[in-house]
Design a protein around this motif. Structure first.
Motif, PDB file in Angstrom:
ATOM      1  N   VAL A  81     -98.593   6.307  15.388  1.00  0.00           N
ATOM      2  CA  VAL A  81     -98.996   7.682  15.703  1.00  0.00           C
ATOM      3  C   VAL A  81     -98.465   8.636  14.637  1.00  0.00           C
ATOM      4  N   GLY A  82     -97.216   8.413  14.193  1.00  0.00           N
ATOM      5  CA  GLY A  82     -96.625   9.277  13.176  1.00  0.00           C
ATOM      6  C   GLY A  82     -97.434   9.311  11.900  1.00  0.00           C
ATOM      7  N   GLY A  83     -97.890   8.149  11.446  1.00  0.00           N
ATOM      8  CA  GLY A  83     -98.702   8.104  10.235  1.00  0.00           C
ATOM      9  C   GLY A  83    -100.023   8.832  10.390  1.00  0.00           C
ATOM     10  N   LEU A  84    -100.691   8.583  11.507  1.00  0.00           N
ATOM     11  CA  LEU A  84    -101.981   9.245  11.765  1.00  0.00           C
ATOM     12  C   LEU A  84    -101.810  10.756  11.889  1.00  0.00           C
ATOM     13  N   LEU A  85    -100.730  11.158  12.570  1.00  0.00           N
ATOM     14  CA  LEU A  85    -100.485  12.582  12.788  1.00  0.00           C
ATOM     15  C   LEU A  85    -100.130  13.291  11.481  1.00  0.00           C
ATOM     16  N   ALA A  86     -99.306  12.662  10.665  1.00  0.00           N
ATOM     17  CA  ALA A  86     -98.936  13.275   9.384  1.00  0.00           C
ATOM     18  C   ALA A  86    -100.168  13.506   8.515  1.00  0.00           C
ATOM     19  N   GLN A  87    -101.090  12.543   8.541  1.00  0.00           N
ATOM     20  CA  GLN A  87    -102.325  12.690   7.764  1.00  0.00           C
ATOM     21  C   GLN A  87    -103.149  13.865   8.287  1.00  0.00           C
ATOM     22  N   ARG A  88    -103.238  13.991   9.608  1.00  0.00           N
ATOM     23  CA  ARG A  88    -104.021  15.088  10.192  1.00  0.00           C
ATOM     24  C   ARG A  88    -103.408  16.452   9.891  1.00  0.00           C
ATOM     25  N   PRO A 125     -90.260  19.510   2.757  1.00  0.00           N
ATOM     26  CA  PRO A 125     -90.673  20.818   3.272  1.00  0.00           C
ATOM     27  C   PRO A 125     -91.235  20.696   4.685  1.00  0.00           C
ATOM     28  N   LEU A 126     -91.130  21.765   5.434  1.00  0.00           N
ATOM     29  CA  LEU A 126     -91.748  21.835   6.753  1.00  0.00           C
ATOM     30  C   LEU A 126     -93.216  22.201   6.601  1.00  0.00           C
ATOM     31  N   PRO A 127     -94.077  21.710   7.504  1.00  0.00           N
ATOM     32  CA  PRO A 127     -93.802  20.840   8.652  1.00  0.00           C
ATOM     33  C   PRO A 127     -93.597  19.389   8.220  1.00  0.00           C
ATOM     34  N   VAL A 128     -92.959  18.614   9.103  1.00  0.00           N
ATOM     35  CA  VAL A 128     -92.684  17.222   8.800  1.00  0.00           C
ATOM     36  C   VAL A 128     -92.742  16.415  10.092  1.00  0.00           C
ATOM     37  N   VAL A 129     -93.186  15.155   9.972  1.00  0.00           N
ATOM     38  CA  VAL A 129     -93.235  14.228  11.106  1.00  0.00           C
ATOM     39  C   VAL A 129     -92.120  13.203  10.898  1.00  0.00           C
ATOM     40  N   VAL A 130     -91.305  12.986  11.924  1.00  0.00           N
ATOM     41  CA  VAL A 130     -90.111  12.144  11.797  1.00  0.00           C
ATOM     42  C   VAL A 130     -90.057  11.125  12.931  1.00  0.00           C
ATOM     43  N   THR A 131     -89.742   9.875  12.593  1.00  0.00           N
ATOM     44  CA  THR A 131     -89.457   8.883  13.637  1.00  0.00           C
ATOM     45  C   THR A 131     -87.960   8.595  13.636  1.00  0.00           C
ATOM     46  N   VAL A 132     -87.411   8.383  14.842  1.00  0.00           N
ATOM     47  CA  VAL A 132     -85.971   8.213  15.020  1.00  0.00           C
ATOM     48  C   VAL A 132     -85.690   6.872  15.689  1.00  0.00           C
ATOM     49  N   PRO A 133     -84.846   6.016  15.084  1.00  0.00           N
ATOM     50  CA  PRO A 133     -84.517   4.733  15.720  1.00  0.00           C
ATOM     51  C   PRO A 133     -83.663   4.949  16.964  1.00  0.00           C
ATOM     52  N   PRO A 134     -83.789   4.095  17.971  1.00  0.00           N
ATOM     53  CA  PRO A 134     -83.040   4.282  19.212  1.00  0.00           C
ATOM     54  C   PRO A 134     -81.549   4.078  19.027  1.00  0.00           C
ATOM     55  N   GLY A 135     -80.769   4.826  19.804  1.00  0.00           N
ATOM     56  CA  GLY A 135     -79.326   4.650  19.822  1.00  0.00           C
ATOM     57  C   GLY A 135     -78.567   5.323  18.700  1.00  0.00           C
ATOM     58  N   ARG A 136     -79.232   6.132  17.877  1.00  0.00           N
ATOM     59  CA  ARG A 136     -78.568   6.784  16.754  1.00  0.00           C
ATOM     60  C   ARG A 136     -77.876   8.078  17.155  1.00  0.00           C
ATOM     61  N   PHE A 137     -78.393   8.754  18.163  1.00  0.00           N
ATOM     62  CA  PHE A 137     -77.876  10.057  18.542  1.00  0.00           C
ATOM     63  C   PHE A 137     -77.397  10.018  19.992  1.00  0.00           C
ATOM     64  N   GLN A 138     -76.191  10.511  20.228  1.00  0.00           N
ATOM     65  CA  GLN A 138     -75.617  10.527  21.565  1.00  0.00           C
ATOM     66  C   GLN A 138     -75.416  11.973  22.005  1.00  0.00           C
ATOM     67  N   GLY A 139     -75.983  12.318  23.138  1.00  0.00           N
ATOM     68  CA  GLY A 139     -75.813  13.670  23.656  1.00  0.00           C
ATOM     69  C   GLY A 139     -76.828  13.962  24.738  1.00  0.00           C
TER      70      GLY A 139
END
Length: 299
Positions: A81-88, A125-139
């Motif tokens: 989805v990230g790839g398709l969305l970034a292209q759009r 630069p913004l805008p940007v599409v980002v994917t985040v691996p699980p378990g990297r951020f705690q909060g």
């Protein structure tokens, strides 16, 4: 500052909150909307099948107008989805970000490169599409007032799911395991893997494997696969048995607190990354380990 979270989880919503400004969550059912109420300023409920990347990307592109950052999980669907969305959107796509911050009109992020042997700092630069691996951020995402709206997609998706066949799955959650006993091509027969399962049971751990065991030989399901294309793990102890230690496998285990290896080849690459290593035939040493640990457990 606006951040859109697609396939929202507590972790992604927390990451979005750290960027500041408005947080928008895109969900695909009323139940999911209830689950994120109070954790996002806006919740958009779309009438599309969340399993269809093209449909999700199309509706996300509508919601993302005026958004600075789009966050998705680093899953197969999320990355597609990230790839398709970034292209759009005509935006940059950043995969597997391990840290994020917005400064001015740019996003600064870090991600592992060269098989997890180095960390790259990236500014886009913004805008940007980002994917985040699980378990990297705690909060915990802060509590906020939430408005809910529904979005109807008028177009008919080009693809549709005609049938679903569930894979047989066990209770394997390697990302949460504190001890992992992992197997490789050093095992001669599928039946011999039972030694690793017995050892893992005694140690209170779970069984992982290298790529050939899951992808080539298919001795174990993919949920056991550890590596660059499998699961990235960070247990207290990672015991690699009969694993040569190719870069693709090492990329998945570098965050382990302790790496121990058993291999009869003293020049095996796994020893370059191991804290402890034993050069020996696994068929000699694993039964000894099982016997010794069983006696200790019995005391």
């Amino acid at each position: 500052m606006k951040t859109l979270v697609v396939y929202p989880s507590k972790e992604l919503l927390y990451v979005a909150s750290t960027l500041g400004g408005e947080v928008i969550a895109l969900v695909f059912g009323e139940g999911e909307a209830e689950g994120v109420k109070g954790k996002a300023h806006r919740v958009v409920v779309a009438n599309v099948d969340a399993r269809l990347p093209e449909a999700v990307a199309e509706v996300a592109a509508k919601v993302a107008q005026g958004v600075d950052v789009v966050l998705l999980p680093s899953t197969k669907n999320g990355k597609t989805v990230g790839g398709l969305l970034a292209q759009r959107l005509g935006a940059e796509l950043l995969v597997d970000a391990t840290s994020l911050r917005v400064e001015g009109g740019s996003l600064k992020a870090e991600r592992y490169v060269f098989g997890n042997k180095a960390v790259a700092t990236i500014e886009v630069p913004l805008p940007v599409v980002v994917t985040v691996p699980p378990g990297r951020f705690q909060g915990e995402p802060p509590a906020v007032q939430t408005s809910v709206e529904k979005l109807q997609l008028d177009t008919t998706p080009k693809t549709r799911i005609v049938s679903v066949e569930e894979k047989a799955r066990g209770a394997v959650k390697l990302e949460e395991a504190e001890i992992i006993v992992s197997v490789g091509r050093g095992f001669k027969k599928k039946e011999d893997l039972q030694m690793a399962f017995e050892l893992a049971k005694i140690m209170g751990g779970q069984v992982g494997c290298s790529r050939p065991i899951a992808a080539d030989l298919k001795w174990l399901p993919e949920e056991h696969w550890v590596g660059l294309s499998g699961k990235k793990v960070k247990p207290k102890l990672y015991l690699a048995i009969g694993i040569s230690g190719q870069p693709q496998h090492i990329a998945g285990i570098l965050e382990s607190r302790i790496i121990a290896a058993i291999n009869n080849d003293p020049s095996a690459p796994i020893f370059q990354n191991a804290d402890y290593g034993v050069v020996e035939d696994l068929y000699k040493i694993v039964p000894v380990l099982i016997n010794k640990l069983s006696k200790l457990k019995g005391q």
